[in-house]
Structures are given as structure tokens and as C-alpha cells.
Write a protein that holds these residues in place. Structure first.
Motif, mmCIF file in Angstrom:
data_model
loop_
_atom_site.group_PDB
_atom_site.id
_atom_site.type_symbol
_atom_site.label_atom_id
_atom_site.label_comp_id
_atom_site.label_asym_id
_atom_site.label_seq_id
_atom_site.Cartn_x
_atom_site.Cartn_y
_atom_site.Cartn_z
ATOM 1 N N GLN A 51 -14.495 -10.606 -69.831
ATOM 2 C CA GLN A 51 -14.052 -10.263 -68.470
ATOM 3 C C GLN A 51 -15.244 -10.092 -67.535
ATOM 4 N N ASP A 52 -16.319 -9.515 -68.046
ATOM 5 C CA ASP A 52 -17.518 -9.327 -67.222
ATOM 6 C C ASP A 52 -18.093 -10.679 -66.806
ATOM 7 N N LEU A 53 -18.197 -11.606 -67.742
ATOM 8 C CA LEU A 53 -18.728 -12.929 -67.410
ATOM 9 C C LEU A 53 -17.791 -13.683 -66.466
ATOM 10 N N LYS A 54 -16.493 -13.528 -66.668
ATOM 11 C CA LYS A 54 -15.539 -14.157 -65.746
ATOM 12 C C LYS A 54 -15.670 -13.565 -64.347
ATOM 13 N N SER A 55 -15.961 -12.269 -64.266
ATOM 14 C CA SER A 55 -16.028 -11.599 -62.958
ATOM 15 C C SER A 55 -17.192 -12.075 -62.102
ATOM 16 N N VAL A 56 -18.187 -12.718 -62.714
ATOM 17 C CA VAL A 56 -19.304 -13.258 -61.931
ATOM 18 C C VAL A 56 -19.111 -14.739 -61.643
ATOM 19 N N GLY A 57 -17.946 -15.265 -61.993
ATOM 20 C CA GLY A 57 -17.635 -16.647 -61.667
ATOM 21 C C GLY A 57 -17.821 -17.646 -62.787
ATOM 22 N N MET A 58 -18.121 -17.189 -63.986
ATOM 23 C CA MET A 58 -18.288 -18.130 -65.093
ATOM 24 C C MET A 58 -16.929 -18.674 -65.513
ATOM 25 N N SER A 59 -16.875 -19.972 -65.738
ATOM 26 C CA SER A 59 -15.666 -20.597 -66.267
ATOM 27 C C SER A 59 -15.575 -20.287 -67.761
ATOM 28 N N LEU A 60 -14.392 -20.493 -68.321
ATOM 29 C CA LEU A 60 -14.245 -20.280 -69.764
ATOM 30 C C LEU A 60 -15.166 -21.214 -70.542
ATOM 31 N N GLU A 61 -15.333 -22.446 -70.052
ATOM 32 C CA GLU A 61 -16.232 -23.394 -70.719
ATOM 33 C C GLU A 61 -17.669 -22.881 -70.710
ATOM 34 N N ALA A 62 -18.091 -22.332 -69.573
ATOM 35 C CA ALA A 62 -19.452 -21.796 -69.481
ATOM 36 C C ALA A 62 -19.617 -20.579 -70.388
ATOM 37 N N ILE A 63 -18.570 -19.764 -70.479
ATOM 38 C CA ILE A 63 -18.631 -18.593 -71.365
ATOM 39 C C ILE A 63 -18.714 -19.057 -72.815
ATOM 40 N N LEU A 64 -17.968 -20.074 -73.163
ATOM 41 C CA LEU A 64 -18.059 -20.634 -74.525
ATOM 42 C C LEU A 64 -19.475 -21.134 -74.802
ATOM 43 N N ASP A 65 -20.065 -21.816 -73.820
ATOM 44 C CA ASP A 65 -21.448 -22.287 -73.979
ATOM 45 C C ASP A 65 -22.397 -21.109 -74.151
ATOM 46 N N TYR A 66 -22.203 -20.092 -73.332
ATOM 47 C CA TYR A 66 -23.052 -18.899 -73.401
ATOM 48 C C TYR A 66 -22.960 -18.263 -74.792
ATOM 49 N N ILE A 67 -21.742 -18.124 -75.288
ATOM 50 C CA ILE A 67 -21.543 -17.512 -76.608
ATOM 51 C C ILE A 67 -22.175 -18.372 -77.699
ATOM 52 N N SER A 68 -21.985 -19.689 -77.602
ATOM 53 C CA SER A 68 -22.600 -20.587 -78.598
ATOM 54 C C SER A 68 -24.112 -20.440 -78.599
ATOM 55 N N LEU A 69 -24.685 -20.361 -77.413
ATOM 56 C CA LEU A 69 -26.133 -20.165 -77.319
ATOM 57 C C LEU A 69 -26.542 -18.795 -77.845
ATOM 58 N N ALA A 70 -25.759 -17.771 -77.532
ATOM 59 C CA ALA A 70 -26.090 -16.412 -77.973
ATOM 60 C C ALA A 70 -26.103 -16.316 -79.496
ATOM 61 N N LYS A 71 -25.256 -17.081 -80.142
ATOM 62 C CA LYS A 71 -25.216 -17.081 -81.607
ATOM 63 C C LYS A 71 -26.525 -17.587 -82.202
ATOM 64 N N LEU A 72 -27.277 -18.367 -81.398
ATOM 65 C CA LEU A 72 -28.566 -18.879 -81.868
ATOM 66 C C LEU A 72 -29.662 -17.824 -81.801
ATOM 67 N N GLY A 73 -29.389 -16.742 -81.097
ATOM 68 C CA GLY A 73 -30.346 -15.655 -80.996
ATOM 69 C C GLY A 73 -31.333 -15.823 -79.862
ATOM 70 N N GLU A 74 -32.471 -15.178 -80.022
ATOM 71 C CA GLU A 74 -33.500 -15.096 -78.979
ATOM 72 C C GLU A 74 -33.999 -16.457 -78.507
ATOM 73 N N VAL A 75 -33.953 -17.463 -79.381
ATOM 74 C CA VAL A 75 -34.462 -18.791 -78.998
ATOM 75 C C VAL A 75 -33.672 -19.402 -77.837
ATOM 76 N N SER A 76 -32.451 -18.899 -77.593
ATOM 77 C CA SER A 76 -31.618 -19.465 -76.530
ATOM 78 C C SER A 76 -31.583 -18.596 -75.276
ATOM 79 N N ARG A 77 -32.450 -17.610 -75.236
ATOM 80 C CA ARG A 77 -32.448 -16.672 -74.109
ATOM 81 C C ARG A 77 -32.567 -17.378 -72.759
ATOM 82 N N LYS A 78 -33.507 -18.308 -72.631
ATOM 83 C CA LYS A 78 -33.719 -19.016 -71.368
ATOM 84 C C LYS A 78 -32.508 -19.871 -71.002
ATOM 85 N N GLU A 79 -31.919 -20.527 -71.988
ATOM 86 C CA GLU A 79 -30.757 -21.372 -71.724
ATOM 87 C C GLU A 79 -29.573 -20.534 -71.246
ATOM 88 N N ARG A 80 -29.406 -19.346 -71.829
ATOM 89 C CA ARG A 80 -28.320 -18.453 -71.392
ATOM 90 C C ARG A 80 -28.542 -17.998 -69.962
#
Length: 128
Positions: A51-80
Motif C-alpha cells: 500500500q505504501d508503494l502504491k501510495s507514491v504512484g507505483m504500479s503493481l508491475e513496478a512493485i513486482l519489479d521492486y520486490i524481485s530486485l529486493a530479493k536479490l539483496g543489497e546488489v539491487s539497491r541502485k536499481e530499486r
């Protein structure tokens, strides 16, 4: 907690919760022996995160991308962070479009009698 309790607690409908789980936005919810979903506070936090990510305008697809990147850990910090930058650009473009629309509407309001009304009447003439 049941899906109904979570829906009441979070304000997210049961159908939406099922959808979030189906598309991978929510992790798989454990089930009781009878097959009923059994949510705990972890899922409340996860839903609040979505809900927080949606509240800043992120689409569900972008949130899915964010979560996928977050699962990679610190190496994906810049991409997130870049995903948030992209959302910011989208929001700023929407604001520009809205300003343009307001300006055009102001024009219509200021010149209603001498511009928009005659155009409207001319087009409506065929319907009489």
C-alpha cells in the motif's frame, strides 16, 4: 487471521488479497488443514508495504519489479531506487498534463459564451 479479518484490518478486499498472492505480490499464505488461508502479522506488514508503494504512484508491475530486485539483496539497491526515480518522472509528467488541462479549462470558462457555447450550439444543430 482469516482473509476476511485481514481485509477488514487493512482495507484491502479479499479478492484483491487473493489476486496479490496469485501474481506473486504477496508471498504464498500458509493454509490451515482445511485449506483456509492463515495470515499473521508478517502479511499485515507486507500488505502495508504494498500500500505504501502504491501510495507514491507505483504500479503493481513496478512493485513486482521492486520486490524481485529486493530479493536479490543489497546488489539491487541502485536499481530499486531507480524504480522510484522513474515513478517520480511519471508523476511529474502527470502534473504537467494536469496543469495543461486546467489552463485549457480556464480558457473554456473565460470564453464560454463567445467560443465554446457557439461551437456546442453549432454541433447540436443537427440533433434538433
Amino acid at each position: 487471521m482469516t482473509i476476511k479479518e485481514v481485509a477488514e484490518k487493512t482495507g484491502v478486499s479479499a479478492d484483491t488479497l487473493r489476486y496479490y498472492e496469485r501474481i506473486g505480490l504477496l508471498p504464498a499464505v500458509p493454509r490451515k488443514p482445511n485449506g483456509i488461508r492463515d495470515y499473521d502479522e508478517f502479511f499485515i506488514d507486507w500488505i502495508a508495504f504494498i500500500q505504501d508503494l502504491k501510495s507514491v504512484g507505483m504500479s503493481l508491475e513496478a512493485i513486482l519489479d521492486y520486490i524481485s530486485l529486493a530479493k536479490l539483496g543489497e546488489v539491487s539497491r541502485k536499481e530499486r531506487k531507480q524504480l522510484l526515480v522513474e515513478v517520480q518522472h511519471i508523476l511529474l509528467n502527470k502534473i504537467k498534463m494536469l496543469h495543461t488541462m486546467v489552463e485549457k479549462n480556464n480558457y473554456h470558462l473565460e470564453h464560454y459564451d463567445d467560443v465554446l457555447l457557439p461551437k456546442t450550439n453549432k454541433l447540436m444543430y443537427r440533433f434538433k
